[in-house]
Scaffold this motif. Structure first.
Motif, PDB file in Angstrom:
ATOM      1  N   LYS A 398      31.050 -21.169 -28.229  1.00  0.00           N
ATOM      2  CA  LYS A 398      29.902 -20.325 -27.890  1.00  0.00           C
ATOM      3  C   LYS A 398      28.622 -20.936 -28.432  1.00  0.00           C
ATOM      4  O   LYS A 398      28.635 -21.811 -29.301  1.00  0.00           O
ATOM      5  CB  LYS A 398      30.090 -18.918 -28.453  1.00  0.00           C
ATOM      6  N   THR A 399      27.502 -20.452 -27.919  1.00  0.00           N
ATOM      7  CA  THR A 399      26.131 -20.884 -28.264  1.00  0.00           C
ATOM      8  C   THR A 399      25.993 -22.405 -28.258  1.00  0.00           C
ATOM      9  O   THR A 399      25.286 -22.974 -29.083  1.00  0.00           O
ATOM     10  CB  THR A 399      25.642 -20.324 -29.623  1.00  0.00           C
ATOM     11  N   THR A 400      26.668 -23.056 -27.317  1.00  0.00           N
ATOM     12  CA  THR A 400      26.457 -24.489 -27.191  1.00  0.00           C
ATOM     13  C   THR A 400      25.130 -24.738 -26.485  1.00  0.00           C
ATOM     14  O   THR A 400      24.578 -23.848 -25.829  1.00  0.00           O
ATOM     15  CB  THR A 400      27.621 -25.154 -26.438  1.00  0.00           C
ATOM     16  N   PHE A 411      26.919 -31.320 -23.677  1.00  0.00           N
ATOM     17  CA  PHE A 411      26.753 -30.160 -24.545  1.00  0.00           C
ATOM     18  C   PHE A 411      26.894 -30.603 -25.998  1.00  0.00           C
ATOM     19  O   PHE A 411      27.611 -31.557 -26.306  1.00  0.00           O
ATOM     20  CB  PHE A 411      27.730 -29.018 -24.205  1.00  0.00           C
ATOM     21  N   THR A 412      26.187 -29.902 -26.874  1.00  0.00           N
ATOM     22  CA  THR A 412      26.241 -30.221 -28.297  1.00  0.00           C
ATOM     23  C   THR A 412      26.188 -28.942 -29.118  1.00  0.00           C
ATOM     24  O   THR A 412      25.668 -27.914 -28.677  1.00  0.00           O
ATOM     25  CB  THR A 412      25.076 -31.141 -28.703  1.00  0.00           C
ATOM     26  N   SER A 413      26.783 -29.011 -30.310  1.00  0.00           N
ATOM     27  CA  SER A 413      26.714 -27.920 -31.293  1.00  0.00           C
ATOM     28  C   SER A 413      27.455 -26.672 -30.814  1.00  0.00           C
ATOM     29  O   SER A 413      28.176 -26.697 -29.819  1.00  0.00           O
ATOM     30  CB  SER A 413      25.255 -27.607 -31.627  1.00  0.00           C
ATOM     31  N   GLY A 414      27.289 -25.576 -31.561  1.00  0.00           N
ATOM     32  CA  GLY A 414      27.978 -24.330 -31.268  1.00  0.00           C
ATOM     33  C   GLY A 414      29.131 -24.076 -32.223  1.00  0.00           C
ATOM     34  O   GLY A 414      29.337 -24.786 -33.209  1.00  0.00           O
ATOM     35  N   GLN A 415      29.897 -23.050 -31.925  1.00  0.00           N
ATOM     36  CA  GLN A 415      31.049 -22.662 -32.741  1.00  0.00           C
ATOM     37  C   GLN A 415      32.293 -22.688 -31.875  1.00  0.00           C
ATOM     38  O   GLN A 415      32.333 -22.075 -30.811  1.00  0.00           O
ATOM     39  CB  GLN A 415      30.849 -21.263 -33.331  1.00  0.00           C
TER      40      GLN A 415
END
Length: 442
Positions: A398-400, A411-415
């Motif tokens: 999520k929240t990528t 896509f980068t980052s997130g949980q």
């Protein structure tokens, strides 16, 4: 006096024989099940062996060889565990059947080949990402629940490098920001200031990406948390999100005229309210139409009386609604997403008159009530107003933060999730991935 004793012995030996038979049957059928499951072509064997073993459930074992039995050599826990595992297999198969019925397009999702790229300098959750040309500006976010970032990292799609880090204004929010660009200036709206579950701010800022200089905009009438934000017809629009408590959905919609990174007006203007409030939704302008996609009602709140505003879980409703505002000034509802989806405010790109959305969160788990992450890649074909699932990410998240460069979807980052068999959230990441994007043709 010997006959009653003989009858008791016979009864005991009978119980022993029955229990021993149960154990042998469980082990034998479990071996058959495991061997047939290893061969994906042997579906009939899998189902038949499941049916045999599933009849030996917890109640059956305890009734024959109960807790008061003297047959201590029987591992009742093992039998029960195996039975539960097989019950889970059946439940998963039923779930997949129901899923196939509700989301038939998912079976046609492409097998995407993912390539891992340079990792971001820091892990990020609930940050923001804005692409301008070959540069991807990544803002703020949580590093951990007690640590928030107050800087910007820049990723170069061309040479696969991170660099050019610079600080944000001290008064700028650290997460749950509203953000949009006109191609040079990035407009940053409200958001949460600080770690844990602190409340939102009403302050707004502008970044000139050519000079790296910051300026301010008039404050929003009231603070907002994760509002939907876009530029449309020369005005900066801000709508929805959550109110100051982080939980209550907001319906208000404001706009202010902007040009070249500056506000042309001194005050925000009230606009037609959004039909459904809440944070964590995608807000996109395509062909002079303003679209708001997905989102949720409710979110974590600060625990009452907590000096650090410790996060406390509250009820959330994730939805699949899609709304459009056009020149008539009326919100219209478009076809819903294939499944409810939230935490997607910067997880989208527009390509070939389609909107592509990556990952997010969906409805909570029906049993554990935990948050459920998804790894679906959605396409909304604006030519025919139809949704389809076109692929999967390497893991659910999520929240990528999503970008598109020369036909590659990044896509980068997130949980991410806890693993293949657990879709609840765990580790916050800074990993970067890409895949060649091939959209299905209608």
């Amino acid at each position: 006096m010997a006959k009653p004793f003989a009858k008791q012995s016979l009864l005991r030996y009978t119980i022993v024989a029955i229990c021993a038979g149960i154990v042998v049957l469980v082990l034998f059928t479990n071996v058959l099940w495991a061997s047939s499951y290893a061969n994906p072509l042997s579906k009939r064997s899998v189902h038949e062996s499941e049916r045999k073993v599933l009849t030996i459930n917890k109640e059956t074992v305890i009734s024959f060889c109960g807790p008061k039995s003297n047959l201590r050599w029987i591992d009742q826990a093992l039998i029960i565990r195996k039975a539960r595992q097989l019950e889970n297999v059946k439940e998963e198969r039923d779930t997949q059947k129901e899923k196939a019925k509700n989301f038939p397009n998912e079976d046609n999702a492409l097998e995407l080949e993912w390539e891992e790229m340079a990792e971001a300098p820091v892990p990020r959750l609930d940050g923001a990402g804005i692409q301008i040309g070959n540069l991807f500006y990544v803002f703020a976010g949580y590093g951990t629940i007690d640590l928030v970032h107050s800087h910007v990292d820049v990723y170069n799609f061309t040479d696969n490098t991170w660099g050019g880090r610079f600080d944000m204004p001290k008064d700028m929010a650290h997460s749950h920001l509203g953000m949009v660009t006109d191609g040079r200036y990035i407009y940053i709206v409200t958001g949460q200031y600080g770690p844990q579950c602190r409340g939102p701010t009403a302050l707004n800022f502008v970044l000139d990406t050519k000079t790296k200089k910051w300026s301010s905009l008039p404050a929003l009438p009231v603070p907002r948390y994760a509002p939907a934000t876009q530029l449309w017809r020369g005005r900066l629009h801000v709508m929805g999100g959550s109110k100051e408590d982080r939980h209550e959905p907001a319906l208000e919609h404001w706009s202010i005229a902007v040009k070249d990174g500056k506000a042309v007006e001194s005050e925000w203007k009230s606009e037609i309210q959004i039909p459904r409030g809440g944070p964590h939704r995608a807000c996109i302008v395509v062909d002079d139409r303003l679209l708001v996609i997905g989102g949720q009602e409710g979110d974590f709140m600060a625990k009452p009386g907590s000096p650090i505003f410790k996060c406390s879980r509250r009820s959330e409703v994730v939805y699949s609604d899609v709304y459009m505002l056009d020149g008539e000034g009326i919100w219209k509802q478009l076809p819903s997403m294939p499944k409810p989806d939230s935490h997607i405010e910067f997880a989208w790109v527009v390509v070939n008159n389609s909107i592509v959305i990556v990952g997010g969160t969906t409805e909570k788990h029906p049993v554990t009530k935990r948050m459920v992450l998804i790894g679906d890649i959605f396409q909304f074909d604006l030519n025919v107003l139809e949704w389809r699932i076109i692929g999967k990410t390497p893991y659910r998240l999520k929240t990528t933060l999503v970008g598109l460069w020369e036909g590659w979807l990044y896509f980068t980052s997130g949980q991410r999730d806890k693993g293949v068999h657990d879709s609840s959230p765990k580790k916050v990441l800074g990993k970067t991935w890409r895949t060649k994007l091939h959209l299905p043709v209608q």
